[in-house]
Design an enzyme around this catalytic site. Structure first.
Site, PDB file in Angstrom:
ATOM      1  CD  GLU A 290      -5.732  32.824  32.054  1.00 12.25           C
ATOM      2  OE1 GLU A 290      -6.509  32.769  33.013  1.00 12.25           O
ATOM      3  OE2 GLU A 290      -5.181  33.857  31.705  1.00 12.25           O
ATOM      4  N   GLY A 292      -5.501  24.999  34.743  1.00 17.33           N
ATOM      5  CA  GLY A 292      -4.517  24.631  35.757  1.00 17.33           C
ATOM      6  C   GLY A 292      -4.802  23.223  36.235  1.00 17.33           C
ATOM      7  CE1 TYR A 334     -10.636  26.657  48.806  1.00 16.89           C
ATOM      8  CE2 TYR A 334      -9.350  24.744  48.181  1.00 16.89           C
ATOM      9  CZ  TYR A 334      -9.477  26.106  48.295  1.00 16.89           C
ATOM     10  OH  TYR A 334      -8.456  26.913  47.876  1.00 16.89           O
ATOM     11  CB  CYS A 361      -1.726  20.710  66.824  1.00 17.31           C
ATOM     12  SG  CYS A 361      -0.413  19.664  67.379  1.00 17.31           S
TER      13      CYS A 361
END
Ligand code: LLP
Length: 438
Positions: A290, A292, A334, A361
């Site tokens: 799978e 991505g 991250y 902000c």
């Protein structure tokens, strides 16, 4: 600096993607703008398909929609012959609206709601990946109510967790996803699923992490899962016929990133599966992956217009762009690192170090710390690379900034696949209660 896919620097010293001059794209569609290199997405899909056709034909590649999903993307995925991993009612709805075949969808998620399960059952979605005992019960109830038998995979925690360059193999299974092997939960869930009348236990699933460069954790996971298939056979005499090894293959965000070759990944994991099947005298399972990020990540570029340039004497020079954590949450979440190209003077020599700031902000809204670029001016066009995965899907309206448009570029054509949000779009769900009416 590195160029991916169809990128080049044209005779006007502008960055070009998919045969489209990025300065013209910015003029036509405004910035910030997500630009997706359609040819690169398609060739990434084809590369996966070819590698599996070569090393393990009894297989299926399912694109992980969470990385980037729109109706046009669903069309592309279907055209390229991939299946689709979906994780929510919203993703299922998107795919259905695009006419994506429901039988080619695999429904993930650690807390699917009854409504989402019903939506999937009503539309005959291919397969559910059950994540817990609670969910097995809910699936059984809903399938019974619908008078159907639902195909199910069980999500297993193989006890291997990979974090970018490192992996840890532990017996402990502290994760919200899946059922533990070491603590016997996964086996208990298999036994439970086998007893359920409206569930058809088809396979096992695992996913060990994302943006992984090292092949070892993938090999380990494949081995652990095959060991578990043998254990299930020994203890229940049931033979699991399908094995989904998840996604996680890494991509290049910066020049120094060195992902391994896709064919090596496919060759190595399929070899483990073959060897273990032979050793245990098991039939070769149908194998799924799978991906991505590795399908769409490098195909995406975000174009920004440079605004305020603020020199803090002796400290640093901030160049602020017209986007930031609204369209790229990965830096704030991250501390992800990126590279950028000055798209309107793409071949010029880099001579000054900048910190590229967003305009939200939030002090943490910094897109790139310390990048060397040509001298910047207000109005310059900055292209941040490898923003095709987990950018548009994680975009948000913090500070009520409208989300950018997305265009697919190919052979000199640029087609909108997501329109830019307007202020009116931002207000579409706001309600002023009658008692505040004026
Ligand atoms: N399958 C499952 C069950 C997953 O949980 C994921 C990603 C994938 C496949 C696709 O993994 P990929 O090939 O894209 O690595 N927002 C984070 C990434 C979260 C990944 C979540 N699961 C980021 O921006 O880095």
């Amino acid at each position: 600096m590195f160029l991916t896919g169809t990128m080049l620097i044209n005779s006007q010293n502008h960055l070009e993607i998919g045969g489209c001059d990025t300065t013209e794209l910015a003029g036509e569609f405004a910035t910030p703008l997500y630009v997706m290199d359609e040819e690169l997405i398609r060739s990434n899909c084809a590369e996966y398909k070819e590698a599996f056709a070569r090393f393990y034909p009894h297989s299926l590649v399912a694109y992980a929609g969470k990385a980037f999903l729109t109706t046009a993307m669903c069309r592309l995925v279907e055209e390229e012959g991939l299946a689709l991993d979906v994780v929510s009612g919203g993703e299922i709805y998107t795919a259905l609206e695009a006419g994506f075949p429901p039988e080619k969808m695999i429904f993930h998620g650690n807390n699917k709601t009854a409504e989402e399960i019903r939506l999937a059952l009503e539309n005959n979605i291919g397969c559910f990946v059950a994540d817990s005992f609670t969910e097995l019960e809910l699936l059984e109830e809903e399938a019974a109510a619908a008078g159907k038998r639902a195909a199910v995979y069980l999500r297993v925690k193989p006890g291997i967790e990979a974090h970018t360059h490192h992996y840890i193999q532990t017996g402990q299974t502290d994760s919200k996803f899946g059922l533990g092997l070491a603590d016997g939960q996964a086996l208990a869930a298999v036994k439970k699923a086998l007893k359920m009348k409206h569930l058809d236990l088809r396979g096992l699933h695992c996913h060990i992490g994302s943006q992984i460069f090292d092949l070892k954790p993938f090999r380990l996971a494949a081995g652990v899962m095959m060991d578990f298939i043998k254990e299930i056979k020994d203890k229940t005499s049931f033979v699991i016929g399908e094995l989904d090894l998840g996604g996680g293959f890494g991509i290049r965000y910066r020049q120094s990133d060195e992902p391994c070759k896709l064919s090596a990944y496919v060759q190595e994991i399929t070899l483990v599966v073959r060897e273990k099947a032979a050793e245990y005298n098991l039939p070769l399972p149908k194998l799924l992956v799978e991906p991505g990020r590795s399908i769409v990540g490098e195909a995406g570029t975000t174009l920004y217009t440079v605004g305020t340039i603020k020199e803090i004497p002796g400290i640093r020079c901030y160049a602020a762009v017209d986007g930031g954590m609204n369209d790229n949450l990965r830096t704030a979440l991250y501390e992800a690192k990126y590279e950028a190209i000055l798209a309107n003077r793409a071949g010029d020599a880099a001579e000054k170090v900048y910190t590229v700031a967003g305009r939200a902000c939030e002090s943490g809204d910094i897109l790139i710390h310390d990048i060397k670029l040509p001298e910047l001016r207000r109005g310059d066009l900055l292209a941040v690379l490898s923003t095709g995965a987990y950018h548009y899907p994680m975009a948000n309206n913090y500070n009520r900034f409208p989300r950018p448009a997305v265009v697919f570029v190919r052979d000199g054509r640029a087609d909108i696949v997501v329109r830019r949000e307007t202020y009116a779009d931002i207000l579409r769900n706001d309600v002023i209660p009658a008692r505040m009416a004026r």
